[in-house]
Design a protein around this motif. Structure first.
Motif, mmCIF file in Angstrom:
data_model
loop_
_atom_site.group_PDB
_atom_site.id
_atom_site.type_symbol
_atom_site.label_atom_id
_atom_site.label_comp_id
_atom_site.label_asym_id
_atom_site.label_seq_id
_atom_site.Cartn_x
_atom_site.Cartn_y
_atom_site.Cartn_z
ATOM 1 N N LEU A 27 0.835 -1.204 0.000
ATOM 2 C CA LEU A 27 0.000 0.000 0.000
ATOM 3 C C LEU A 27 0.870 1.254 0.000
ATOM 4 C CD1 LEU A 27 -2.744 -1.098 2.561
ATOM 5 C CD2 LEU A 27 -3.047 -0.813 0.093
ATOM 6 N N GLU A 28 1.901 1.245 0.795
ATOM 7 C CA GLU A 28 2.781 2.409 0.871
ATOM 8 C C GLU A 28 3.587 2.603 -0.406
ATOM 9 O OE1 GLU A 28 4.776 1.953 4.655
ATOM 10 O OE2 GLU A 28 2.841 2.056 5.689
ATOM 11 N N ARG A 29 4.082 1.509 -0.997
ATOM 12 C CA ARG A 29 4.824 1.608 -2.275
ATOM 13 C C ARG A 29 3.950 2.193 -3.374
ATOM 14 N NH1 ARG A 29 6.711 -3.437 -1.274
ATOM 15 N NH2 ARG A 29 5.325 -4.405 -2.774
ATOM 16 N N LEU A 30 2.669 1.827 -3.356
ATOM 17 C CA LEU A 30 1.744 2.310 -4.384
ATOM 18 C C LEU A 30 1.183 3.692 -4.067
ATOM 19 C CD1 LEU A 30 -0.193 -1.013 -5.093
ATOM 20 C CD2 LEU A 30 1.644 0.022 -6.464
ATOM 21 N N GLY A 31 1.525 4.230 -2.909
ATOM 22 C CA GLY A 31 1.055 5.565 -2.534
ATOM 23 C C GLY A 31 -0.411 5.611 -2.153
ATOM 24 N N VAL A 32 -0.942 4.493 -1.680
ATOM 25 C CA VAL A 32 -2.354 4.411 -1.314
ATOM 26 C C VAL A 32 -2.545 4.955 0.098
ATOM 27 C CG1 VAL A 32 -4.277 2.823 -0.876
ATOM 28 C CG2 VAL A 32 -2.715 2.414 -2.791
ATOM 29 N N GLU A 33 -3.488 5.862 0.249
ATOM 30 C CA GLU A 33 -3.836 6.344 1.581
ATOM 31 C C GLU A 33 -4.777 5.336 2.216
ATOM 32 O OE1 GLU A 33 -5.173 10.344 1.819
ATOM 33 O OE2 GLU A 33 -3.601 11.072 0.494
ATOM 34 N N TYR A 34 -4.514 5.007 3.466
ATOM 35 C CA TYR A 34 -5.339 4.019 4.150
ATOM 36 C C TYR A 34 -5.281 4.259 5.648
ATOM 37 C CZ TYR A 34 -0.991 1.592 5.335
ATOM 38 O OH TYR A 34 0.243 1.272 5.826
ATOM 39 N N ASP A 35 -6.264 3.736 6.338
ATOM 40 C CA ASP A 35 -6.264 3.759 7.795
ATOM 41 C C ASP A 35 -5.777 2.408 8.278
ATOM 42 O OD1 ASP A 35 -7.352 6.361 8.056
ATOM 43 O OD2 ASP A 35 -9.362 5.579 7.708
ATOM 44 N N TYR A 36 -4.976 2.424 9.341
ATOM 45 C CA TYR A 36 -4.446 1.194 9.901
ATOM 46 C C TYR A 36 -4.962 1.041 11.320
ATOM 47 C CZ TYR A 36 -1.150 -2.325 11.550
ATOM 48 O OH TYR A 36 -0.590 -3.459 12.078
ATOM 49 N N ILE A 37 -5.583 -0.083 11.591
ATOM 50 C CA ILE A 37 -6.085 -0.381 12.924
ATOM 51 C C ILE A 37 -5.237 -1.512 13.489
ATOM 52 C CG2 ILE A 37 -8.064 -1.168 14.275
ATOM 53 C CD1 ILE A 37 -9.824 0.206 12.127
ATOM 54 N N ASP A 38 -4.398 -1.157 14.449
ATOM 55 C CA ASP A 38 -3.487 -2.102 15.082
ATOM 56 C C ASP A 38 -4.251 -2.890 16.135
ATOM 57 O OD1 ASP A 38 -1.551 -3.413 16.650
ATOM 58 O OD2 ASP A 38 -0.086 -1.821 16.293
ATOM 59 N N LEU A 39 -4.386 -4.177 15.920
ATOM 60 C CA LEU A 39 -5.172 -5.016 16.817
ATOM 61 C C LEU A 39 -4.562 -5.122 18.215
ATOM 62 C CD1 LEU A 39 -6.247 -7.899 14.429
ATOM 63 C CD2 LEU A 39 -7.283 -5.662 14.799
ATOM 64 N N GLU A 40 -3.282 -4.794 18.340
ATOM 65 C CA GLU A 40 -2.627 -4.807 19.646
ATOM 66 C C GLU A 40 -2.931 -3.542 20.441
ATOM 67 O OE1 GLU A 40 -0.487 -7.286 20.990
ATOM 68 O OE2 GLU A 40 -1.310 -8.472 19.357
ATOM 69 N N ARG A 41 -3.329 -2.489 19.751
ATOM 70 C CA ARG A 41 -3.521 -1.195 20.413
ATOM 71 C C ARG A 41 -4.975 -0.734 20.466
ATOM 72 N NH1 ARG A 41 1.646 -0.095 17.692
ATOM 73 N NH2 ARG A 41 3.193 0.023 19.332
ATOM 74 N N VAL A 42 -5.786 -1.175 19.542
ATOM 75 C CA VAL A 42 -7.186 -0.757 19.504
ATOM 76 C C VAL A 42 -8.026 -1.838 20.173
ATOM 77 C CG1 VAL A 42 -9.133 -0.159 18.008
ATOM 78 C CG2 VAL A 42 -6.819 0.584 17.408
ATOM 79 N N GLU A 43 -8.670 -1.475 21.268
ATOM 80 C CA GLU A 43 -9.334 -2.455 22.124
ATOM 81 C C GLU A 43 -10.326 -3.354 21.382
ATOM 82 O OE1 GLU A 43 -12.269 -2.419 25.969
ATOM 83 O OE2 GLU A 43 -10.669 -0.932 25.880
ATOM 84 N N ASP A 44 -11.165 -2.789 20.534
ATOM 85 C CA ASP A 44 -12.165 -3.604 19.840
ATOM 86 C C ASP A 44 -11.756 -3.952 18.414
ATOM 87 O OD1 ASP A 44 -12.467 -1.091 18.674
ATOM 88 O OD2 ASP A 44 -14.651 -1.167 18.674
ATOM 89 N N GLY A 45 -10.491 -3.710 18.066
ATOM 90 C CA GLY A 45 -10.022 -3.933 16.701
ATOM 91 C C GLY A 45 -10.201 -5.364 16.220
ATOM 92 N N ALA A 46 -9.817 -6.331 17.043
ATOM 93 C CA ALA A 46 -9.937 -7.738 16.644
ATOM 94 C C ALA A 46 -11.400 -8.127 16.472
ATOM 95 C CB ALA A 46 -9.259 -8.640 17.669
#
Length: 86
Positions: A27-46
C-alpha cells in the motif's frame, strides 16, 4: 458482515504479522492512503475485524465499496486497487 462503513481503505493488522507487514508495504509503495487499525492497540479492533471477515486471520483489508480481503496476496491487493483507480 458488519454494518460498519469505511470511507477509505482500512487495514486491520498487527506489527508482528508478516502478511500485515507485506500488505502495508505494498500500500505504501503504491502511494495508497489508508487507515491502519493495530489489533494490539485498539481495544475492539480484533472484534471489528472478525465481524467483517468472519475469521480471525489478519490482515483484513476493507474497501469503501464494502469488499474485503483476508490475508490477500500482493497480486490480489494490486488488482483490486487497479480496479478502484480505473
Amino acid at each position: 458482515m458488519t454494518a460498519e462503513n469505511f470511507d477509505r481503505i482500512t487495514m486491520f493488522g498487527a506489527d508482528w504479522c508478516r502478511d500485515c507487514i507485506r500488505s502495508k508495504a505494498l500500500l505504501e509503495r503504491l502511494g495508497v492512503e489508508y487507515d491502519y487499525i493495530d489489533l494490539e492497540r485498539v481495544e475492539d479492533g480484533a472484534d471489528r475485524a472478525k465481524a467483517i471477515s468472519g475469521r480471525t486471520q489478519i490482515p483484513v483489508v476493507v474497501f469503501p465499496d464494502g469488499d474485503h480481503f483476508v490475508e490477500p496476496t500482493d497480486a490480489q491487493l494490486r488488482d483490486k486497487l487497479e480496479g478502484i483507480a480505473a
